[in-house]
Design a protein around this motif. Structure first.
Motif, PDB file in Angstrom:
ATOM      1  N   PRO A 343       0.810  -1.226   0.000  1.00  0.00           N
ATOM      2  CA  PRO A 343       0.000   0.000   0.000  1.00  0.00           C
ATOM      3  C   PRO A 343       0.838   1.268   0.000  1.00  0.00           C
ATOM      4  N   ALA A 344       1.951   1.269   0.725  1.00  0.00           N
ATOM      5  CA  ALA A 344       2.800   2.463   0.735  1.00  0.00           C
ATOM      6  C   ALA A 344       3.393   2.729  -0.636  1.00  0.00           C
ATOM      7  N   SER A 345       3.712   1.668  -1.380  1.00  0.00           N
ATOM      8  CA  SER A 345       4.289   1.872  -2.710  1.00  0.00           C
ATOM      9  C   SER A 345       3.287   2.504  -3.669  1.00  0.00           C
ATOM     10  N   MET A 346       1.990   2.267  -3.450  1.00  0.00           N
ATOM     11  CA  MET A 346       0.972   2.876  -4.303  1.00  0.00           C
ATOM     12  C   MET A 346       0.956   4.394  -4.169  1.00  0.00           C
ATOM     13  N   ILE A 347       1.464   4.904  -3.059  1.00  0.00           N
ATOM     14  CA  ILE A 347       1.510   6.355  -2.861  1.00  0.00           C
ATOM     15  C   ILE A 347       2.379   7.009  -3.922  1.00  0.00           C
ATOM     16  N   GLY A 348       3.366   6.280  -4.435  1.00  0.00           N
ATOM     17  CA  GLY A 348       4.200   6.844  -5.488  1.00  0.00           C
ATOM     18  C   GLY A 348       3.388   7.295  -6.690  1.00  0.00           C
ATOM     19  N   PHE A 349       2.354   6.535  -7.047  1.00  0.00           N
ATOM     20  CA  PHE A 349       1.516   6.911  -8.185  1.00  0.00           C
ATOM     21  C   PHE A 349       0.675   8.147  -7.869  1.00  0.00           C
ATOM     22  N   ASP A 350       0.427   8.405  -6.582  1.00  0.00           N
ATOM     23  CA  ASP A 350      -0.332   9.590  -6.199  1.00  0.00           C
ATOM     24  C   ASP A 350       0.496  10.859  -6.280  1.00  0.00           C
ATOM     25  N   CYS A 453      -3.521  15.738 -14.512  1.00  0.00           N
ATOM     26  CA  CYS A 453      -4.699  15.155 -13.882  1.00  0.00           C
ATOM     27  C   CYS A 453      -4.852  15.737 -12.486  1.00  0.00           C
ATOM     28  N   PRO A 454      -6.055  16.139 -12.101  1.00  0.00           N
ATOM     29  CA  PRO A 454      -6.244  16.786 -10.807  1.00  0.00           C
ATOM     30  C   PRO A 454      -6.088  15.811  -9.665  1.00  0.00           C
ATOM     31  N   LEU A 455      -5.704  16.368  -8.521  1.00  0.00           N
ATOM     32  CA  LEU A 455      -5.701  15.588  -7.305  1.00  0.00           C
ATOM     33  C   LEU A 455      -7.120  15.461  -6.797  1.00  0.00           C
ATOM     34  N   PRO A 456      -7.392  14.531  -5.882  1.00  0.00           N
ATOM     35  CA  PRO A 456      -8.689  14.497  -5.236  1.00  0.00           C
ATOM     36  C   PRO A 456      -9.010  15.844  -4.629  1.00  0.00           C
ATOM     37  N   GLU A 457     -10.282  16.173  -4.515  1.00  0.00           N
ATOM     38  CA  GLU A 457     -10.718  17.507  -4.081  1.00  0.00           C
ATOM     39  C   GLU A 457     -10.522  17.648  -2.587  1.00  0.00           C
ATOM     40  N   THR A 458      -9.250  17.900  -2.186  1.00  0.00           N
ATOM     41  CA  THR A 458      -8.936  18.004  -0.765  1.00  0.00           C
ATOM     42  C   THR A 458      -8.444  19.393  -0.398  1.00  0.00           C
TER      43      THR A 458
END
Length: 464
Positions: A343-350, A453-458
């Motif tokens: 799961p932590a590695s998926m943060i790279g795509f974010d 691509c936009p980030l989530p609306e945070t």
């Protein structure tokens, strides 16, 4: 209130819905099977050593070659996805990894088995980036972190199948029957893939390329790579993936079972249970990480570095424990923490996703995805060489983990200020002031509005 027509028709923000889930489900089913094939050697490492009469270094070469092909294919696959579309790339990947698994079942020699794993790695390399692309094409941008984590969760379910199903089948029916039988799963997923998968919803296709670029393949390749790499978010994503993924990947893919059986004196059944615990922890934490990152973008770096730090701490405790063997409670704690690496590695795509426009998502994801597999490949080989050189001293061999983690953390800390400053300058996320210092000044933006691509609306919900 319903979305305005303009909003609903924006290609960068597809509506999602049941059809999106169905199409995405076909893609993740292909990825699920690819992970079963990829990780099948993890439960068969000792059997492979006996079958092909090889030592630790030669055994590591199986996984090393597979990961070398996988990592080397990431940028070419990203370019293929951007240019050819998801369906064609996924179909080719399914054909290749099925042929590789079947070839591995029938291989009469070590050399033939190596060739089969290379073919499998080539097909496997085409799956995950394609699934990420499906997520960005079929779901709204705010769902991006969650869809990426769910894809990773499905992949870990494939790992679970390898541990719980393939291992007992292998010991029950033998090498050839087990691996050849599992290859049938590749044929099963090819049917819905070819019949029903679509690259994007109707009316949400990618924007046409500018005139003069479509007919220049060489220029397209160079431009995609150059512009993706120029984004600090892409490079930060690569190093986050590099630093977080490999400890669990190395453990599950090859060296976990030998370490638990030979160094810790556990039975194969108990060792298999601990490998299953890593997978189960990964699946549970994937949902948690996805929700946290989707709601608070400022949590990305703390989650990634916290996972790295906790992983290093538990590995150090296991390797430095007095006596020949670590207690079971400590091994359980290690496996639970290793579950957070995926799961932590998926943060790279974010980090890579919002830094690049839609037409570069495949290439940027490919660059990011190289990170963890380069680290895994390096560690797999290093552990094998050190085991042979030290007479199977796992404490010395697994110390290689700390070297790569230190390199990755240093790179993350170096790139973090610039990447976050670039996001803040584009007006897509509120960044705490302390996150921007120390570090270089953000590079000036030529346009006030980015096509990335936009980030989530945070925005507006980040803690100062």
């Amino acid at each position: 209130m319903s979305a305005s027509p303009a909003r609903a028709g924006t290609p960068a923000d597809p509506p999602g819905g049941r059809k999106a889930v169905a199409v995405w489900g076909i893609g993740v089913a292909v990825y699920f099977v690819a992970v079963i094939f990829r990780t099948s050697l993890g439960v068969a490492g000792l059997d492979a050593a006996d079958r092909f009469h090889v030592g630790a270094s030669a055994l590591a070469t199986f996984s090393l070659l597979q990961l070398l092909v996988y990592a080397g294919m990431q940028i070419p696959v990203g370019l293929m996805v951007d240019r050819l579309g998801t369906k064609k790339v996924l179909t080719l990947g399914a054909v290749l990894f099925t042929a590789g698994q079947l070839g591995f079942a029938l291989a009469p020699s070590y050399g033939m088995a190596l060739a089969a794993r290379a073919l499998l790695g080539c097909g496997d390399a085409m799956t995950f980036i394609s699934v990420l692309r499906l997520g960005t094409r079929w779901f709204p941008a705010r769902r991006g972190p969650l869809m990426a984590q769910l894809a990773g969760l499905v992949g870990m379910a494939g790992n679970l199948v390898s541990t719980l199903v393939l291992a007992p089948v292998l010991h029950g029916v033998g090498w050839t029957a087990a691996f050849a039988g599992s290859a049938a799963a590749g044929l099963v997923v090819l049917v819905p893939l070819t019949l029903f998968l679509r690259d994007h919803p109707e009316g949400y296709g990618p924007a046409p390329r500018a005139a003069g670029t479509a007919g220049a393949p060489g220029g397209f390749v160079r431009r995609q790579i150059r512009e993706s790499w120029a984004e600090p978010g892409t490079r930060l994503g690569l190093w986050v993936h590099f630093t977080t993924q490999f400890p669990a990947m190395v453990f599950l893919l090859l060296w976990g079972m030998p370490f638990l059986v030979e160094a810790q004196g556990l039975s194969r059944t108990t060792a298999g249970g601990l490998l299953t615990l890593v997978v189960a922890s990964n699946m549970a934490l994937g949902l948690v990480y996805g929700q946290i990152v989707g709601r608070r973008q400022s949590a990305r770096i703390p989650l990634a570095l916290g996972t790295v730090g906790l992983t290093a701490l538990l590995w150090a405790a296991v390797l430095a424990y007095p006596g020949d063997r670590a207690p079971m409670w400590l091994l359980v704690a290690l496996c639970l923490v290793l579950g957070g690496c995926g799961p932590a590695s998926m943060i790279g795509f974010d980090f890579a996703r919002p830094a690049n426009p839609a037409e570069r998502q495949g290439t940027a994801s490919g660059i990011t995805n190289m990170g963890g597999f380069i680290a895994s490949m390096t560690t797999l080989l290093t552990v094998g060489i050190l085991l042979d050189a030290t007479g199977d001293n796992y404490r010395v061999a697994f110390s290689a983990v700390f070297v790569l983690e230190a390199l990755g953390v240093a790179s993350i800390l170096r790139l973090r200020p610039l990447a976050l400053a670039r996001e803040a300058a584009r007006g897509r996320v509120t960044v705490p002031a302390q996150a921007l210092e120390p570090g270089p000044e953000p590079e000036p933006e030529p346009e006030p509005v980015s096509r990335a691509c936009p980030l989530p609306e945070t925005a507006g919900r980040e803690a100062p």
